[in-house]
Write an enzyme that holds these catalytic residues in place. Structure first.
Site, PDB file in Angstrom:
ATOM      1  N   TYR A 180       0.846  -1.209   0.000  1.00 38.87           N
ATOM      2  CA  TYR A 180       0.000   0.000   0.000  1.00 38.87           C
ATOM      3  C   TYR A 180       0.877   1.253   0.000  1.00 38.87           C
ATOM      4  O   TYR A 180       0.686   2.170  -0.816  1.00 38.87           O
ATOM      5  CB  TYR A 180      -0.907  -0.058   1.231  1.00 38.87           C
ATOM      6  CG  TYR A 180      -1.653   1.205   1.563  1.00 38.87           C
ATOM      7  CD1 TYR A 180      -2.681   1.664   0.753  1.00 38.87           C
ATOM      8  CD2 TYR A 180      -1.352   1.931   2.723  1.00 38.87           C
ATOM      9  CE1 TYR A 180      -3.387   2.821   1.076  1.00 38.87           C
ATOM     10  CE2 TYR A 180      -2.052   3.070   3.055  1.00 38.87           C
ATOM     11  CZ  TYR A 180      -3.070   3.519   2.227  1.00 38.87           C
ATOM     12  OH  TYR A 180      -3.755   4.657   2.556  1.00 38.87           O
TER      13      TYR A 180
HETATM   14  N1  LIG Z   1      -8.571   6.753   6.609  1.00 44.81           N
HETATM   15  C1  LIG Z   1      -7.282   6.904   6.826  1.00 44.81           C
HETATM   16  O1  LIG Z   1      -6.791   6.778   7.963  1.00 44.81           O
HETATM   17  C2  LIG Z   1      -6.355   7.236   5.662  1.00 44.81           C
HETATM   18  C3  LIG Z   1      -5.023   7.568   5.975  1.00 44.81           C
HETATM   19  C4  LIG Z   1      -4.154   7.871   4.941  1.00 44.81           C
HETATM   20  C5  LIG Z   1      -4.613   7.863   3.639  1.00 44.81           C
HETATM   21  N2  LIG Z   1      -5.903   7.541   3.354  1.00 44.81           N
HETATM   22  C6  LIG Z   1      -6.319   7.565   1.955  1.00 44.81           C
HETATM   23  O2  LIG Z   1      -7.499   8.331   1.827  1.00 44.81           O
HETATM   24  C7  LIG Z   1      -8.282   7.833   0.749  1.00 44.81           C
HETATM   25  C8  LIG Z   1      -9.702   7.573   1.205  1.00 44.81           C
HETATM   26  O3  LIG Z   1      -9.679   6.699   2.310  1.00 44.81           O
HETATM   27  P1  LIG Z   1     -10.936   6.497   3.268  1.00 44.81           P
HETATM   28  O4  LIG Z   1     -10.398   6.088   4.585  1.00 44.81           O
HETATM   29  O5  LIG Z   1     -11.827   7.667   3.150  1.00 44.81           O
HETATM   30  O6  LIG Z   1     -11.606   5.207   2.589  1.00 44.81           O
HETATM   31  P2  LIG Z   1     -13.074   4.560   2.627  1.00 44.81           P
HETATM   32  O7  LIG Z   1     -13.924   5.173   3.672  1.00 44.81           O
HETATM   33  O8  LIG Z   1     -12.862   3.090   2.636  1.00 44.81           O
HETATM   34  O9  LIG Z   1     -13.622   4.973   1.188  1.00 44.81           O
HETATM   35  C9  LIG Z   1     -13.000   4.436   0.046  1.00 44.81           C
HETATM   36  C10 LIG Z   1     -13.707   4.957  -1.172  1.00 44.81           C
HETATM   37  O10 LIG Z   1     -13.032   4.451  -2.333  1.00 44.81           O
HETATM   38  C11 LIG Z   1     -13.952   3.759  -3.138  1.00 44.81           C
HETATM   39  N3  LIG Z   1     -13.287   2.646  -3.792  1.00 44.81           N
HETATM   40  C12 LIG Z   1     -12.442   1.731  -3.232  1.00 44.81           C
HETATM   41  N4  LIG Z   1     -12.018   0.853  -4.155  1.00 44.81           N
HETATM   42  C13 LIG Z   1     -12.615   1.210  -5.312  1.00 44.81           C
HETATM   43  C14 LIG Z   1     -12.594   0.688  -6.628  1.00 44.81           C
HETATM   44  N5  LIG Z   1     -11.878  -0.395  -6.944  1.00 44.81           N
HETATM   45  N6  LIG Z   1     -13.324   1.301  -7.585  1.00 44.81           N
HETATM   46  C15 LIG Z   1     -14.065   2.397  -7.298  1.00 44.81           C
HETATM   47  N7  LIG Z   1     -14.141   2.937  -6.071  1.00 44.81           N
HETATM   48  C16 LIG Z   1     -13.422   2.344  -5.092  1.00 44.81           C
HETATM   49  C17 LIG Z   1     -15.080   3.331  -2.208  1.00 44.81           C
HETATM   50  O11 LIG Z   1     -16.252   3.135  -2.958  1.00 44.81           O
HETATM   51  P3  LIG Z   1     -17.507   2.223  -2.463  1.00 44.81           P
HETATM   52  O12 LIG Z   1     -18.344   3.092  -1.579  1.00 44.81           O
HETATM   53  O13 LIG Z   1     -18.240   1.892  -3.668  1.00 44.81           O
HETATM   54  O14 LIG Z   1     -16.924   1.038  -1.761  1.00 44.81           O
HETATM   55  C18 LIG Z   1     -15.153   4.505  -1.261  1.00 44.81           C
HETATM   56  O15 LIG Z   1     -15.914   5.567  -1.834  1.00 44.81           O
HETATM   57  C19 LIG Z   1      -7.546   6.604   0.207  1.00 44.81           C
HETATM   58  O16 LIG Z   1      -6.762   6.985  -0.886  1.00 44.81           O
HETATM   59  C20 LIG Z   1      -6.655   6.198   1.378  1.00 44.81           C
HETATM   60  O17 LIG Z   1      -5.506   5.520   0.940  1.00 44.81           O
HETATM   61  C21 LIG Z   1      -6.791   7.227   4.350  1.00 44.81           C
END
Ligand SMILES: NC(=O)c1ccc[n+]([C@@H]2O[C@H](COP(=O)([O-])OP(=O)(O)OC[C@H]3O[C@@H](n4cnc5c(N)ncnc54)[C@H](OP(=O)(O)O)[C@@H]3O)[C@@H](O)[C@H]2O)c1
Length: 248
Positions: free
Chosen positions: A156
């Protein structure tokens, strides 16, 4: 005046959802995207209820073709509403992890495809039109795991470290045509996606000077700033939004 339109991948949940709501409040028309249409329509309806403009375009992002199809649909949605697609937020990602030994090849390929190949082909399909019009803004959502070694997050982290290099490459490639490209690198943030981490999220946050878990809105604010004209002299930057974790 043309309405600004943003495509935000993964805006059915978490950071992408918060970014969609924030940009809509800033007057940007939003193309909400993800796999789950119910979650997508909830975001769209919330934006419309607040007086903003939004459409849902479903996409299962896994390869160059799915990226090209989403780019074409989002461009069409923007143009049919009298706007142009001049903002892209590459946010959708797979966060799966585990020790290096035992990582399935299919997991490695899926993480690299969703987190790196898809953003690459979205930019390949969207940035040239931005450049031809003389402006646009792209934000890639990276991670703390791209900058420091976090246990179990090697693939990742590597996918996002490569994305951060693309941020710099694209800033150089498209900057002369007025297109700015930056990364936002979040630390631990409370979202549906990070829920499975349980107490590990707080433990990770506690390692940073500020010491708390972020809300998605904290990350959305940084993304919205980099998109806005207030950041007109900023391109190729990786903005840490991690409570200071990388300074200690
Ligand atoms: N949360 C953290 O602590 C954190 C920390 C550092 C970086 N990030 C980054 O922030 C970003 C968002 O994270 P989050 O925590 O908000 O994630 P999340 O709540 O799991 O949301 C992920 C989103 O991405 C979509 N998605 C995932 N795989 C997909 C695919 N193959 N095709 C189309 N859509 C897809 C999901 O759609 P569905 O609703 O359809 O499933 C959802 O809208 C990511 O890039 C992650 O790496 C997060």
């Amino acid at each position: 005046m043309e309405t600004k339109t943003a495509l935000i991948t993964g805006s059915t949940s978490g950071i992408g959802r918060a970014t969609a709501l924030k940009l809509a409040r800033d007057g940007v028309r939003v193309v909400v995207s993800g796999r789950d249409a119910d979650r997508g329509m909830e975001v769209v309806e919330r934006i419309r209820a607040e007086g903003g403009g939004a459409e849902f375009v479903g996409a299962e992002l896994r390869d160059a073709q799915s990226a090209a199809e989403l780019a074409a649909k989002a461009t069409k949605v923007a143009e049919s509403a009298g706007g142009v697609l001049n903002i892209l937020v590459n946010n959708a990602a797979i966060g799966s992890g585990g020790p290096t030994a035992g990582t399935e090849e299919s997991t490695f390929d899926a993480v690299l495809a969703t987190n790196l190949k898809v953003p690459f082909y979205l930019v390949a399909n969207i940035a040239p039109a931005m450049a031809a019009r003389g402006g646009g803004a792209i934000v890639n959502v990276s991670t703390l795991a791209a900058e420091v070694a976090l246990p179990g997050l090697s693939v990742y982290g590597a996918s996002k470290a490569a994305l951060d290099l693309l941020t710099k490459s694209w800033a150089a490639e498209f900057g002369p045509a007025g297109v700015r490209v930056n990364s936002v690198s979040p630390g631990p943030t409370r979202t549906p996606g990070s829920e499975a981490l349980g107490e590990a999220l707080e433990q990770l946050a506690a390692q940073a000077p500020l010491g708390f878990v972020a809300d998605p809105e904290d990350i959305a604010a940084a993304i919205a700033f980099l998109i806005s004209d207030q950041a007109r002299f900023i391109t190729g930057a990786v903005l840490d939004v991690n409570g200071g974790r990388t300074v200690v």
